[in-house]
Design a protein around this motif. Sequence first.
Motif, PDB file in Angstrom:
ATOM      1  N   ASP A  31      23.515 -55.518  -1.532  1.00  0.00           N
ATOM      2  CA  ASP A  31      24.570 -54.775  -0.848  1.00  0.00           C
ATOM      3  C   ASP A  31      25.792 -55.669  -0.634  1.00  0.00           C
ATOM      4  N   VAL A  32      26.933 -55.280  -1.241  1.00  0.00           N
ATOM      5  CA  VAL A  32      28.173 -56.040  -1.049  1.00  0.00           C
ATOM      6  C   VAL A  32      29.273 -55.126  -0.509  1.00  0.00           C
ATOM      7  N   TRP A  76      25.901 -53.811  -5.467  1.00  0.00           N
ATOM      8  CA  TRP A  76      26.269 -52.407  -5.312  1.00  0.00           C
ATOM      9  C   TRP A  76      27.052 -52.213  -4.015  1.00  0.00           C
ATOM     10  N   SER A  77      27.928 -51.233  -4.020  1.00  0.00           N
ATOM     11  CA  SER A  77      28.658 -50.850  -2.803  1.00  0.00           C
ATOM     12  C   SER A  77      29.009 -49.372  -2.897  1.00  0.00           C
ATOM     13  N   GLY A  78      30.266 -49.033  -3.282  1.00  0.00           N
ATOM     14  CA  GLY A  78      30.672 -47.641  -3.371  1.00  0.00           C
ATOM     15  C   GLY A  78      30.089 -46.930  -4.580  1.00  0.00           C
ATOM     16  N   PRO A  79      30.337 -45.610  -4.714  1.00  0.00           N
ATOM     17  CA  PRO A  79      29.731 -44.817  -5.792  1.00  0.00           C
ATOM     18  C   PRO A  79      30.045 -45.313  -7.195  1.00  0.00           C
ATOM     19  N   ALA A  80      31.218 -45.884  -7.407  1.00  0.00           N
ATOM     20  CA  ALA A  80      31.609 -46.326  -8.749  1.00  0.00           C
ATOM     21  C   ALA A  80      31.733 -47.840  -8.824  1.00  0.00           C
ATOM     22  N   PRO A 114      34.553 -50.546  -0.074  1.00  0.00           N
ATOM     23  CA  PRO A 114      33.872 -50.739   1.208  1.00  0.00           C
ATOM     24  C   PRO A 114      32.703 -49.790   1.455  1.00  0.00           C
ATOM     25  N   GLY A 115      32.562 -48.729   0.680  1.00  0.00           N
ATOM     26  CA  GLY A 115      31.537 -47.723   0.956  1.00  0.00           C
ATOM     27  C   GLY A 115      30.119 -48.208   0.702  1.00  0.00           C
ATOM     28  N   THR A 116      29.149 -47.432   1.198  1.00  0.00           N
ATOM     29  CA  THR A 116      27.724 -47.737   1.036  1.00  0.00           C
ATOM     30  C   THR A 116      27.059 -46.566   0.327  1.00  0.00           C
ATOM     31  N   LEU A 118      24.085 -45.806  -1.271  1.00  0.00           N
ATOM     32  CA  LEU A 118      22.703 -46.240  -1.479  1.00  0.00           C
ATOM     33  C   LEU A 118      21.998 -45.399  -2.539  1.00  0.00           C
ATOM     34  N   GLY A 119      22.287 -44.089  -2.561  1.00  0.00           N
ATOM     35  CA  GLY A 119      21.682 -43.229  -3.575  1.00  0.00           C
ATOM     36  C   GLY A 119      22.092 -43.637  -4.976  1.00  0.00           C
ATOM     37  N   VAL A 120      23.358 -44.008  -5.135  1.00  0.00           N
ATOM     38  CA  VAL A 120      23.840 -44.475  -6.438  1.00  0.00           C
ATOM     39  C   VAL A 120      23.167 -45.796  -6.809  1.00  0.00           C
ATOM     40  N   ALA A 121      22.976 -46.676  -5.836  1.00  0.00           N
ATOM     41  CA  ALA A 121      22.293 -47.949  -6.097  1.00  0.00           C
ATOM     42  C   ALA A 121      20.867 -47.710  -6.583  1.00  0.00           C
ATOM     43  N   MET A 122      20.204 -46.716  -6.027  1.00  0.00           N
ATOM     44  CA  MET A 122      18.852 -46.366  -6.479  1.00  0.00           C
ATOM     45  C   MET A 122      18.875 -45.899  -7.930  1.00  0.00           C
ATOM     46  N   SER A 123      19.850 -45.048  -8.244  1.00  0.00           N
ATOM     47  CA  SER A 123      19.981 -44.539  -9.614  1.00  0.00           C
ATOM     48  C   SER A 123      20.325 -45.662 -10.584  1.00  0.00           C
ATOM     49  N   GLU A 124      21.218 -46.550 -10.172  1.00  0.00           N
ATOM     50  CA  GLU A 124      21.621 -47.666 -11.019  1.00  0.00           C
ATOM     51  C   GLU A 124      20.440 -48.592 -11.292  1.00  0.00           C
TER      52      GLU A 124
END
Length: 236
Positions: A31-32, A76-80, A114-116, A118-124
């Motif tokens: 998480d960054v 990972w952080s924001g959606p993109a 700055p966003g979090t 987490l769902g995208v991080a799981m997918s990634e």
Amino acid sequence: MIRAAVMAAALALLAGPVVAECRQALALGLDVSGSVDAREYRLQMDGVATALNAQEVREKLMLMPAAPVRVMVFEWSGPADQAVVVPWTVIDSAAALDGVIAALRATQRRDASPGTALGVAMSEGERHLRAQSACWKRTLDLSGDGKSNLGPRPRDMRARLERSGITINALVIGVNDPDMGDIRQAEIAELSSYFRAEVVLGPDAFVQTAIGFTDYARAMTQKLIRELEGLVLSRL
């Protein structure tokens, strides 16, 4: 006898090089997001390096040289906003492991949203692990210090990943401030419950906790030992 030896050598050449089995593919997602400042970023990156260099972790990584572990690290952080820090590396020697450790210690923080998500991080993480389908086990480790606030909900993503065959473990990071006392314990308990209910996946999945980023190296070391020990014992 000579003819048989020549024939065996020819068949070996036709078969190509022997590729070692892979006992575990381990993707570490860090998480960054905006809640992680420059000092905490360094503690997290160096914490992973310290954990990988711990004597017991090194021994477990090297325990089965015929079926090594493959490791990769991404942020990972924001959606993109996800980025690979260490690409897939086969840990088949001390030099290979030392290379990963050195890369982590040399990594400098980049600009991140700055966003979090987490769902995208799981997918990634699942996307990276999909390329390692030959491994006996595929594990995604997600470190985080807060709940998801952007992108798909982790619970929805977990439902989509249930048939993927991966395991998702979590390392939950609490606040650093020791003056918070009981409040700090309550906050990390709540965040751990959130990750347990919404993120972790698999019959042997678990949540490890770190009391602040200063405790990250210890927590990561314990998590790696638990993951690697369980897999080795199941194959002995």
